[in-house]
Design an enzyme around this catalytic site. Structure first.
Site, PDB file in Angstrom:
ATOM      1  N   GLU A   1       7.764   0.918   4.932  1.00 16.56           N
ATOM      2  CA  GLU A   1       7.219  -0.091   5.844  1.00 16.56           C
ATOM      3  C   GLU A   1       7.380  -1.452   5.160  1.00 16.56           C
ATOM      4  O   GLU A   1       7.167  -1.571   3.955  1.00 16.56           O
ATOM      5  CB  GLU A   1       5.732   0.214   6.076  1.00 16.56           C
ATOM      6  CG  GLU A   1       5.022  -0.788   6.976  1.00 16.56           C
ATOM      7  CD  GLU A   1       3.525  -0.457   7.158  1.00 16.56           C
ATOM      8  OE1 GLU A   1       2.932   0.232   6.301  1.00 16.56           O
ATOM      9  OE2 GLU A   1       2.955  -0.920   8.164  1.00 16.56           O
TER      10      GLU A   1
ATOM     11  N   HIS B   1       4.148   7.179   3.774  1.00 11.03           N
ATOM     12  CA  HIS B   1       5.056   6.044   3.577  1.00 11.03           C
ATOM     13  C   HIS B   1       4.496   5.124   2.514  1.00 11.03           C
ATOM     14  O   HIS B   1       3.359   5.282   2.087  1.00 11.03           O
ATOM     15  CB  HIS B   1       5.282   5.272   4.888  1.00 11.03           C
ATOM     16  CG  HIS B   1       4.072   4.546   5.427  1.00 11.03           C
ATOM     17  ND1 HIS B   1       3.204   5.108   6.328  1.00 11.03           N
ATOM     18  CD2 HIS B   1       3.588   3.303   5.184  1.00 11.03           C
ATOM     19  CE1 HIS B   1       2.248   4.238   6.629  1.00 11.03           C
ATOM     20  NE2 HIS B   1       2.457   3.141   5.934  1.00 11.03           N
TER      21      HIS B   1
ATOM     22  N   HIS C   1       0.829  -1.206   0.000  1.00 14.67           N
ATOM     23  CA  HIS C   1       0.000   0.000   0.000  1.00 14.67           C
ATOM     24  C   HIS C   1       0.863   1.255   0.000  1.00 14.67           C
ATOM     25  O   HIS C   1       2.054   1.209   0.289  1.00 14.67           O
ATOM     26  CB  HIS C   1      -0.964   0.035   1.200  1.00 14.67           C
ATOM     27  CG  HIS C   1      -0.309   0.016   2.550  1.00 14.67           C
ATOM     28  ND1 HIS C   1      -0.079  -1.128   3.262  1.00 14.67           N
ATOM     29  CD2 HIS C   1       0.174   1.029   3.326  1.00 14.67           C
ATOM     30  CE1 HIS C   1       0.504  -0.836   4.414  1.00 14.67           C
ATOM     31  NE2 HIS C   1       0.677   0.478   4.477  1.00 14.67           N
TER      32      HIS C   1
HETATM   33 CO    CO Z   1       1.228   1.380   6.264  1.00 18.81          CO
END
Ligand code: CO
Length: 133
Positions: free
Chosen positions: A128, A79, A7
């Site tokens: 991440e 992010h 994502h």
């Molecule tokens: Co995230």
């Protein structure tokens, strides 16, 4: 080691407005918002089929998103998240290569372990990593 894009996360100053934008204006499939107290955020995912957008809104006093929104009052890309087989194993490999981790692996928005990497070691981007399983 890294796999697919899981994502892209966008910090938003108004979650309801952001949900309405992606659902009603953009015609996207927005999933129900969820509080993640351990991460200091409320998230709502937009399912794009091949990947997702994660709308991030601050939760609690010490939310990391609050600081970001102070600097970026209209919100912005916060992010992105890449998939790995095993977060702990990937963290060890990266640490050996001099990449700093932000904290320890935690359980993320999908109930799977996640870890954040230091932006200064990742071309200026907050990255991440999320476990596949
Ligand atoms: Co995230």
């Amino acid at each position: 080691m890294i796999g697919r894009l899981n994502h892209i996360a966008i910090a938003v100053p108004d979650l309801d407005q952001a949900v309405r934008f992606y659902r009603d204006v953009m015609g996207g499939h927005v999933l129900e918002a969820e509080d993640l107290p351990e991460h200091g955020v409320t998230t709502a995912f937009v399912d794009l089929g091949n990947t997702k957008l994660e709308l991030l809104y601050p939760l609690g006093e010490a939310s990391p998103i609050a600081k970001f929104l102070e600097k970026n009052p209209s919100g912005g890309i916060h992010h992105f998240c890449l998939e790995v087989d095993d977060v702990t194993a990937a963290s060890h490999v990266l640490q050996e290569k001099g990449i700093r981790l932000l904290g320890e692996p935690k359980i993320g928005a999908h109930g799977k372990p996640v870890i954040f990497l230091h932006p200064k070691d990742c071309l200026g981007c907050l990255v991440e990593l999320e476990a596949l399983n």
